[in-house]
Design an enzyme around this catalytic site. Structure first.
Site, PDB file in Angstrom:
ATOM      1  N   CYS A   1     -78.214  86.757   2.482  1.00  0.00           N
ATOM      2  CA  CYS A   1     -78.590  86.749   0.518  1.00  0.00           C
ATOM      3  C   CYS A   1     -77.822  86.653  -0.535  1.00  0.00           C
ATOM      4  O   CYS A   1     -77.317  87.869  -0.575  1.00  0.00           O
ATOM      5  CB  CYS A   1     -79.227  88.620   0.719  1.00  0.00           C
ATOM      6  SG  CYS A   1     -81.207  88.784   1.552  1.00  0.00           S
TER       7      CYS A   1
ATOM      8  N   GLU B  50     -97.901  63.208   7.638  1.00  0.00           N
ATOM      9  CA  GLU B  50     -96.940  64.539   8.047  1.00  0.00           C
ATOM     10  C   GLU B  50     -96.327  63.446   8.981  1.00  0.00           C
ATOM     11  O   GLU B  50     -97.003  63.585  10.567  1.00  0.00           O
ATOM     12  CB  GLU B  50     -98.247  65.258   8.558  1.00  0.00           C
ATOM     13  CG  GLU B  50     -97.181  66.758   9.657  1.00  0.00           C
ATOM     14  CD  GLU B  50     -95.133  67.136   8.346  1.00  0.00           C
ATOM     15  OE1 GLU B  50     -95.599  67.499   7.707  1.00  0.00           O
ATOM     16  OE2 GLU B  50     -94.306  67.055   9.653  1.00  0.00           O
TER      17      GLU B  50
ATOM     18  N   ASP C 206     -94.652  67.114  -1.063  1.00  0.00           N
ATOM     19  CA  ASP C 206     -93.995  68.657  -0.595  1.00  0.00           C
ATOM     20  C   ASP C 206     -92.955  67.552  -0.003  1.00  0.00           C
ATOM     21  O   ASP C 206     -93.001  68.384   1.070  1.00  0.00           O
ATOM     22  CB  ASP C 206     -94.516  69.122  -1.073  1.00  0.00           C
ATOM     23  CG  ASP C 206     -94.607  70.258  -0.358  1.00  0.00           C
ATOM     24  OD1 ASP C 206     -93.447  70.652  -0.421  1.00  0.00           O
ATOM     25  OD2 ASP C 206     -95.579  71.343   0.644  1.00  0.00           O
TER      26      ASP C 206
ATOM     27  N   GLN D 216     -95.170  78.264   4.900  1.00  0.00           N
ATOM     28  CA  GLN D 216     -94.131  78.702   4.120  1.00  0.00           C
ATOM     29  C   GLN D 216     -93.946  79.365   4.615  1.00  0.00           C
ATOM     30  O   GLN D 216     -95.043  80.527   4.933  1.00  0.00           O
ATOM     31  CB  GLN D 216     -95.024  78.414   2.659  1.00  0.00           C
ATOM     32  CG  GLN D 216     -94.879  77.226   1.783  1.00  0.00           C
ATOM     33  CD  GLN D 216     -93.380  77.168   1.357  1.00  0.00           C
ATOM     34  OE1 GLN D 216     -92.084  77.402   1.566  1.00  0.00           O
ATOM     35  NE2 GLN D 216     -93.467  75.624   0.297  1.00  0.00           N
TER      36      GLN D 216
ATOM     37  N   CYS E 298     -88.321  72.063  -2.785  1.00  0.00           N
ATOM     38  CA  CYS E 298     -87.658  73.577  -2.244  1.00  0.00           C
ATOM     39  C   CYS E 298     -86.493  73.220  -2.938  1.00  0.00           C
ATOM     40  O   CYS E 298     -85.181  73.790  -2.502  1.00  0.00           O
ATOM     41  CB  CYS E 298     -87.478  73.733  -1.018  1.00  0.00           C
ATOM     42  SG  CYS E 298     -87.716  72.801   0.167  1.00  0.00           S
TER      43      CYS E 298
ATOM     44  N   CYS F 156     -82.677  94.202   9.028  1.00  0.00           N
ATOM     45  CA  CYS F 156     -83.020  92.744   7.776  1.00  0.00           C
ATOM     46  C   CYS F 156     -84.126  93.431   6.765  1.00  0.00           C
ATOM     47  O   CYS F 156     -85.557  93.286   7.486  1.00  0.00           O
ATOM     48  CB  CYS F 156     -82.778  91.557   8.081  1.00  0.00           C
ATOM     49  SG  CYS F 156     -83.042  90.062   6.951  1.00  0.00           S
TER      50      CYS F 156
ATOM     51  N   TYR G 142     -96.122  64.325   2.943  1.00  0.00           N
ATOM     52  CA  TYR G 142     -95.531  65.562   3.639  1.00  0.00           C
ATOM     53  C   TYR G 142     -96.618  66.768   3.569  1.00  0.00           C
ATOM     54  O   TYR G 142     -95.926  67.864   2.878  1.00  0.00           O
ATOM     55  CB  TYR G 142     -94.496  65.513   3.024  1.00  0.00           C
ATOM     56  CG  TYR G 142     -93.463  64.928   2.164  1.00  0.00           C
ATOM     57  CD1 TYR G 142     -92.262  64.433   3.265  1.00  0.00           C
ATOM     58  CD2 TYR G 142     -93.742  63.919   1.385  1.00  0.00           C
ATOM     59  CE1 TYR G 142     -91.720  63.062   2.600  1.00  0.00           C
ATOM     60  CE2 TYR G 142     -92.804  62.823   1.207  1.00  0.00           C
ATOM     61  CZ  TYR G 142     -91.883  62.263   2.125  1.00  0.00           C
ATOM     62  OH  TYR G 142     -90.855  61.493   1.252  1.00  0.00           O
TER      63      TYR G 142
HETATM   64  N1  SAH Z   1     -96.915  70.223   2.648  1.00  0.00           N
HETATM   65  C1  SAH Z   1     -96.795  70.932   3.357  1.00  0.00           C
HETATM   66  C2  SAH Z   1     -94.925  70.616   4.259  1.00  0.00           C
HETATM   67  C3  SAH Z   1     -93.852  70.960   3.131  1.00  0.00           C
HETATM   68  S1  SAH Z   1     -92.697  71.211   3.865  1.00  0.00           S
HETATM   69  C4  SAH Z   1     -96.941  72.565   2.960  1.00  0.00           C
HETATM   70  O1  SAH Z   1     -96.755  73.148   1.928  1.00  0.00           O
HETATM   71  O2  SAH Z   1     -96.997  73.320   3.933  1.00  0.00           O
HETATM   72  C5  SAH Z   1     -92.107  68.639   4.442  1.00  0.00           C
HETATM   73  C6  SAH Z   1     -92.994  68.415   5.465  1.00  0.00           C
HETATM   74  O3  SAH Z   1     -92.329  67.349   5.495  1.00  0.00           O
HETATM   75  C7  SAH Z   1     -92.774  69.130   7.101  1.00  0.00           C
HETATM   76  O4  SAH Z   1     -94.263  69.221   7.748  1.00  0.00           O
HETATM   77  C8  SAH Z   1     -91.718  68.257   7.828  1.00  0.00           C
HETATM   78  O5  SAH Z   1     -92.185  67.774   8.916  1.00  0.00           O
HETATM   79  C9  SAH Z   1     -92.560  66.677   6.518  1.00  0.00           C
HETATM   80  N2  SAH Z   1     -91.464  65.653   6.829  1.00  0.00           N
HETATM   81  C10 SAH Z   1     -90.249  65.394   7.316  1.00  0.00           C
HETATM   82  N3  SAH Z   1     -90.108  63.507   6.999  1.00  0.00           N
HETATM   83  C11 SAH Z   1     -91.086  63.237   6.333  1.00  0.00           C
HETATM   84  C12 SAH Z   1     -90.913  62.160   6.980  1.00  0.00           C
HETATM   85  N4  SAH Z   1     -90.105  60.966   7.066  1.00  0.00           N
HETATM   86  N5  SAH Z   1     -92.630  61.752   6.577  1.00  0.00           N
HETATM   87  C13 SAH Z   1     -93.412  62.734   6.470  1.00  0.00           C
HETATM   88  N6  SAH Z   1     -93.264  63.250   6.616  1.00  0.00           N
HETATM   89  C14 SAH Z   1     -91.869  64.479   6.818  1.00  0.00           C
END
Ligand code: SAH
Length: 453
Positions: free
Chosen positions: A82, A334, A382, A284, A409, A160, A313
């Site tokens: 933190c 994914e 994402d 998340q 992020c 925590c 993603y």
């Molecule tokens: N959109 C989702 C996950 C976002 S986090 C949500 O909001 O919950 C990013 C995601 O990308 C993770 O699930 C991770 O496993 C995936 N990821 C990482 N590298 C990747 C790649 N090369 N191709 C596809 N997915 C991937």
């Protein structure tokens, strides 16, 4: 001019850096001082001079800024997770706003308007997941805690404030059980011992808890006794699993999970999407703040009933599924198999029939789908912290969607990727920062990009 190590210099903190330090200037040179707030007046001790900038620590606080508060955590300093616990929340939120603005301006060279940050609905105990490393203290007692900054030394702490007390209590209970039954924590240096991490999830809406012990082996002695004791003490526990990780690695979980109690997952909802949470899928960590964030993503997507949405993603599909009713077709991609399986189950549980999910690398899948003639109207991106690779961005550009919604992020890689897209016909119209990680340096944002002409 170099500033010598151990020199004491007077400083007034001007701003905060994206890694959580206060920033001041001394003789024209930037000096980074952790655990300080904008407006603090102090004497600092130089710990390292890097030429163009230096690192220092607080030697004497002369006049703390009104933004500076007493951290309400006794292990804040050694733990380091933190880095903003000494700031009032308004100052923290304003700093995160400027991280996003600076990233777009300086890294992206973009003048994208940045909307006022959406603060987290909760500042404390917002996390739905925690992963405690397990070890031994100097007296040989089993402890769980967090690694001290940049080390693998465990800082134990009973409560925590980032997650519900219940999760902290479960970790303490497991440590006591291990000690009473002679179950050894894993020792990284020797690659011996059994229990590496206590990994816990709690469904925000459902209240269900998943307990996962990450072990250097395939069996846990006294497993049935532990299950009985845990579920008696904490009846909201729905599943207890062992995750097998026998590698010499910093990666927390292994690929195989063995169910000890319950179905091996918990259930919850996110933006009305039912989710099954096992130990392996990304999810998340701050549910109410993520619901705000995904609400913005949905607004930026501006889907029309005939549209095809490509969600790259996609994790367990939550972003796309939360918009599935707005479009004709949803395609999710994914890389983690467990997450893809969850996405399919989530879609089925919602009665969504217009969704398909693929387990593949985002870039490869996007290129293949583009070759097959897929022309999505909207693409959602994402990616993890490192951002998108160029292959993925090129494939998206080749598909020519009307809009791109980027959820990120990491403002730095988001700004870089937006620049790449901006140079190839996609204008970043606006960015919406959202704080999903109060007290830590992390900040999320959503960007709306539109195809020009
Ligand atoms: N959109 C989702 C996950 C976002 S986090 C949500 O909001 O919950 C990013 C995601 O990308 C993770 O699930 C991770 O496993 C995936 N990821 C990482 N590298 C990747 C790649 N090369 N191709 C596809 N997915 C991937």
């Amino acid at each position: 001019m170099p500033i010598h190590k151990n020199s004491i210099i007077p400083l007034t903190i001007e701003s905060l850096s994206s890694d959580g330090s206060g920033v001041a200037h001394y003789e024209g040179k930037a000096v980074f001082v952790p655990a300080t707030a904008p407006g603090d007046v102090l004497n600092a001790r130089i710990v390292k001079d890097m030429g163009r900038y230096s690192f220092a620590i607080v030697e004497e606080m002369l006049q703390p800024s009104p933004a500076h508060i007493e951290p309400d955590c006794p292990v804040c300093k050694p733990c380091g997770g933190c880095c903003f616990r000494h700031l009032n929340y308004e100052t923290e939120a304003r700093a995160k706003q400027s991280f996003v603005e600076d990233a777009f301006r300086r890294i992206g060279g973009l003048d994208t308007p940045v909307l006022p940050i959406l603060p987290s609905p909760l500042e404390e105990r917002y996390r739905n997941k925690v992963q405690f490393p397990v070890g031994l203290d100097a007296e040989g007692h089993v402890i769980a805690g967090f690694y001290a900054g940049r080390t693998h030394r465990i800082v134990p702490y009973a409560d925590c404030k980032l997650q519900p007390s219940e999760l902290n209590q479960i970790a303490a209970f497991v440590c006591e059980f291990m000690e009473a039954h002679g179950i050894a924590p894993y020792q990284e240096e020797k690659h011996t011992g059994l229990v590496r991490h206590i990994f816990l999830r709690k469904g925000w809406h459902s209240g269900e808890i998943l307990v996962c012990l990450v072990v250097n082996g395939r069996k846990l002695p006294h497993a049935q006794e532990l299950c009985a004791a845990l579920t008696e003490q904490f009846p909201v526990i729905r599943s207890i699993v062992l995750n097998v990780n026998r590698q010499k690695t910093n990666v927390i979980t292994g690929l195989e999970s063995i169910s000890l109690y319950g179905p091996g997952y918990i259930e919850d909802t996110l933006c009305g999407v039912p989710v099954r949470l096992g130990p392996l899928s990304f999810y998340q960590v701050n549910t109410p703040a993520a619901e705000q964030l995904y609400g913005v993503a949905r607004q930026f997507a501006q889907l029309e009933p005939g549209d095809t949405l490509l969600d790259l993603y996609c994790g367990m599909g939550t972003i796309g599924l939360s918009m599935a009713a707005d479009c004709k077709e949803l395609i999710g991609v994914e890389i983690i198999p467990e997450a893809v399986e969850s996405a399919k189950l989530n879609a089925a549980a919602m009665g969504v029939e217009n969704a398909r999910f693929f387990c593949a690398d985002a870039g490869k899948a996007a290129a293949k789908l583009a070759d097959e003639g897929l022309r999505p109207d909207v693409v959602c991106l994402d990616p993890p912290r490192k951002g998108c690779d160029e292959a993925t961005l090129n494939a998206v550009i080749a598909m020519g969607p009307r809009r791109i919604v980027m959820v990120s992020c990491n403002p730095a890689t988001a700004a870089r990727d937006c620049r790449y897209l901006a140079d190839r016909g996609y204008r970043p119209l606006r960015a919406q920062p959202a704080d999903l990680f109060p007290r830590t340096k992390h900040c999320e944002c959503v960007i709306e990009l539109v195809r020009e002409n």
